[in-house]
Motif scaffolding. Structure first.
Motif, PDB file in Angstrom:
ATOM      1  N   LEU A 223       0.831  -1.208   0.000  1.00 56.00           N
ATOM      2  CA  LEU A 223       0.000   0.000   0.000  1.00 56.00           C
ATOM      3  C   LEU A 223       0.864   1.257   0.000  1.00 56.00           C
ATOM      4  N   ALA A 224       1.944   1.253   0.764  1.00 57.76           N
ATOM      5  CA  ALA A 224       2.828   2.411   0.757  1.00 57.76           C
ATOM      6  C   ALA A 224       3.464   2.627  -0.608  1.00 57.76           C
ATOM      7  N   SER A 225       3.731   1.542  -1.314  1.00 56.04           N
ATOM      8  CA  SER A 225       4.420   1.645  -2.600  1.00 56.04           C
ATOM      9  C   SER A 225       3.609   2.403  -3.641  1.00 56.04           C
ATOM     10  N   VAL A 226       2.302   2.548  -3.419  1.00 55.09           N
ATOM     11  CA  VAL A 226       1.474   3.328  -4.338  1.00 55.09           C
ATOM     12  C   VAL A 226       1.919   4.792  -4.345  1.00 55.09           C
ATOM     13  N   MET A 227       2.537   5.220  -3.252  1.00 54.58           N
ATOM     14  CA  MET A 227       3.026   6.602  -3.154  1.00 54.58           C
ATOM     15  C   MET A 227       4.316   6.816  -3.944  1.00 54.58           C
ATOM     16  N   LYS A 228       5.029   5.746  -4.229  1.00 50.10           N
ATOM     17  CA  LYS A 228       6.347   5.843  -4.844  1.00 50.10           C
ATOM     18  C   LYS A 228       6.284   6.622  -6.160  1.00 50.10           C
ATOM     19  N   GLY A 229       7.177   7.576  -6.293  1.00 45.95           N
ATOM     20  CA  GLY A 229       7.259   8.352  -7.518  1.00 45.95           C
ATOM     21  C   GLY A 229       6.348   9.549  -7.577  1.00 45.95           C
ATOM     22  N   ARG A 230       5.441   9.682  -6.624  1.00 44.75           N
ATOM     23  CA  ARG A 230       4.559  10.851  -6.601  1.00 44.75           C
ATOM     24  C   ARG A 230       5.304  12.058  -6.049  1.00 44.75           C
ATOM     25  N   LYS A 231       4.948  13.224  -6.539  1.00 39.57           N
ATOM     26  CA  LYS A 231       5.630  14.448  -6.130  1.00 39.57           C
ATOM     27  C   LYS A 231       4.998  15.086  -4.889  1.00 39.57           C
ATOM     28  N   ARG A 232       3.823  14.611  -4.500  1.00 38.59           N
ATOM     29  CA  ARG A 232       3.144  15.178  -3.337  1.00 38.59           C
ATOM     30  C   ARG A 232       2.576  14.055  -2.481  1.00 38.59           C
ATOM     31  N   GLY A 233       2.319  14.377  -1.219  1.00 39.34           N
ATOM     32  CA  GLY A 233       1.718  13.413  -0.313  1.00 39.34           C
ATOM     33  C   GLY A 233       2.690  12.886   0.719  1.00 39.34           C
ATOM     34  N   VAL A 234       2.149  12.523   1.890  1.00 37.98           N
ATOM     35  CA  VAL A 234       2.966  12.056   3.007  1.00 37.98           C
ATOM     36  C   VAL A 234       2.398  10.757   3.561  1.00 37.98           C
ATOM     37  N   LEU A 235       3.205  10.077   4.355  1.00 38.35           N
ATOM     38  CA  LEU A 235       2.794   8.867   5.067  1.00 38.35           C
ATOM     39  C   LEU A 235       2.768   9.170   6.557  1.00 38.35           C
ATOM     40  N   GLN A 236       1.829   8.549   7.275  1.00 37.88           N
ATOM     41  CA  GLN A 236       1.747   8.788   8.727  1.00 37.88           C
ATOM     42  C   GLN A 236       1.440   7.480   9.445  1.00 37.88           C
TER      43      GLN A 236
END
Length: 583
Positions: A223-236
């Protein structure tokens, strides 16, 4: 040019941490047009003489996910200079959702974040199914302040897995692919990132662990890997590292946290506090944080500026008598009736003579730690305090009700019984569960000044029957920069922590600083008289639900996009708040 608004004669802190500048600020069309002499006329002026002028504050941890669908004012955060809030923390929220799961998500939020289920049932409009629909629905409403929302693990797991979405069910490959698609859909719609929750303290209103609390490493990494390569957004992340389980769970749990953060490739933060059950754990987390950052992983901690605790009272969700069998026979009566009964000498004698019952267990949302605390009340009461009309959150052991009982020669339970009846049963007892192990804020200072730390954890819209920590920004400014005797934090740095630090973490380039061209999110604060009032219980939630609110003195003005949402500590009728989309 004529300014829409001119803020005159203030001491301007731009948010970058440098020395302040005495200047005017001219605002036009919701943006800062000029900082300096600002010779042009203005349609209206705000006198900032004797005040400091700061960017609007950014709160990274609020849980307004349900409240935002019915509440325009966004109290209590708006009362403390906050102009942008981030929701969707700790993996809980209300989208995506099928109509059949409305009650399930309410029971989850009711248990985890102590928000009355009746208020959520009556207040939430449920005009959505997908996360994108949720964002559109809440953006269509009027609000005082801006808001952003992360995609959250629990609703996504429930939507993808249905009845199998329980804490003890391992997701299949197909389940994980469905969840990945839902995370991507939320991010494409404008979600501010993705959050997870792994805490043994978090339970549903039915006493179960949250659906995603035991999710596998494979699931979390995917699920975290969906963020990979995006220029915006954070994980918490929230994680208590399985403190209530046998053995040292920290290495294995932090390994999972690290895998999650690395897979996302975006800035990631975790809640940090000193827990009495593991008083050195916070230092272990900071050490791992330093290691990850040295290796190129943007990993940060969210910290609080004081003790994180609960407010106990006869109106609150929890209090010292809640497990006494005789008290439980009257617990559902109106407050005035309970107080009258409790003042009868025979009732008091019989109530105090009893042994408490066990509250946690199957079917109960009460975490086991509550039973532990009640059993050890004689010792725990050394961290129970009256806050007073002007709250003092740092009274040391000597100011505690446990020590007061010893000085008065009465039992701890008798002292607590009597204190709960003060103010006609409306007295509140402050219990700092976290960050006060040594009865000192020296460790809090170390957290606040760590290079990877950010201000967070206010839970502005959560734990409404036990906590009122949305005042963190005002406390940071008044206590740490002005009232504390030693180890003060420079005012310019404190302002930066509340503004630019949060904006930079989230990648919001249009706010968090006072510069020409940026959004006119601005506070005018009478710094010398900035004070907090005592929290109070009010019944203003839907279905007559109650929550704790707190007032402050000193907020002369708060502006969002150039429109004044607070004037002399009171919320105005202006509603400029909008959704911040991250797509």
């Amino acid at each position: 040019m004529t300014f829409d608004v001119k803020i005159r004669n203030g001491l301007v802190f731009d948010g970058d941490g440098g020395e302040p500048l005495r200047a005017d600020i001219g605002i036009k069309n919701g943006r800062i047009a000029e900082i300096g002499r600002c010779a042009a006329e203005a349609d209206r002026q705000i006198d900032a003489e004797g005040a400091i002028v700061t960017p609007g504050f950014i709160d990274l941890h609020t849980h307004y996910d349900g409240q935002i669908s019915w509440d325009e004012e966004m109290r209590p955060s708006v009362n403390f200079g906050v102009t942008t809030v981030l929701m969707g923390n700790c993996g809980v929220g209300f989208a995506p959702v099928r109509s059949a799961d409305h009650d399930r998500l309410i029971r989850l939020m009711e248990g985890v974040e102590d928000i009355p289920g009746t208020a959520l049932h009556e207040g939430i409009s449920w005009g959505w199914e997908s996360f994108g629909d949720y964002l559109s629905a809440i953006d269509a409403m009027q609000h005082t302040i801006d808001f952003a929302a992360m995609a959250v693990h629990d609703p996504i797991r429930v939507y993808a897995m249905g009845e199998r979405a329980s804490f003890n069910e391992i997701a299949t490959g197909d389940d994980i692919r469905k969840m990945q698609a839902l995370v991507k859909e939320a991010l494409d719609a404008g979600a501010a990132g993705f959050s997870i929750g792994r805490s043994d303290v978090h339970r549903t209103a039915d006493g179960d662990w949250t659906p995603s609390s035991e999710a596998s490493r494979e699931e979390l990494v995917a699920l975290a890997s969906v963020m990979k390569g995006r220029k915006r957004g954070v994980l918490q992340i929230v994680n208590d590292f399985n403190l209530e389980r046998p053995g040292d769970q920290f290495p294995a749990e932090f390994s999972l946290v690290e895998a999650f953060a690395r897979a996302g490739g975006r800035p990631c933060s975790i809640s940090l506090m000193q827990r009495d059950l593991a008083p050195d754990q916070w230092m272990r987390i900071l050490k791992e944080t330093e290691r990850l950052n040295a290796d190129g992983v943007d990993f940060r901690v969210q910290v609080a500026p004081r003790g994180i605790g609960v407010l106990k009272g006869l109106q609150s969700t929890m209090h010292p008598l809640m497990a006494q069998p005789l008290y439980r026979t009257i617990k559902d009566k109106p407050l005035d009736e309970r107080v009258a009964i409790m003042r009868e000498p025979d009732f008091k004698k019989r109530c105090l003579a009893e042994k408490p019952v066990k509250l946690a267990g199957p079917g109960s949302s009460t975490p086991p730690i509550v039973d532990t605390l009640i059993t050890g009340i004689e010792l725990v009461a050394n961290k129970f305090y009256r806050l007073g009309e002007t709250p003092d959150y740092d009274q040391g052991m000597e100011g505690s009700l446990g020590q007061e009982a010893r000085r008065d020669g009465v039992s701890v339970m008798e002292k607590l019984y009597d204190v709960l009846l003060e103010l006609d049963g409306k007295q509140l007892i402050y219990f700092p569960i976290y960050n006060y192990t040594e009865f000192s804020y020296d460790n809090v200072h170390k957290m606040l000044t760590h290079p990877n730390a950010m201000i967070g954890l206010s839970d502005g819209g959560a734990h409404v029957g036990t906590i009122c920590d949305a005042s963190f920004p005002a406390y940071l400014l008044s206590y740490w920069t002005r009232d504390r005797a030693d180890h003060r934090i420079p005012l310019s740095r404190a302002v930066q922590m509340l503004t630019a630090d949060g904006a930079d973490y989230l990648g919001l380039e249009d706010r968090g600083r006072l510069k020409a061209g940026l959004k006119a999110d601005i506070n005018v604060i009478d710094y010398d008289r900035l004070t907090l009032k005592a929290p109070r219980m009010v019944k203003d939630l839907p279905a007559g639900g109650q929550r704790l609110l707190q007032d402050a003195k000193g907020f002369r003005a708060t502006l969002v996009s150039g429109r004044q949402v607070v004037q002399n500590d009171k919320v105005t009728d202006e509603r400029p708040g909008r959704l911040v989309r991250f797509n």
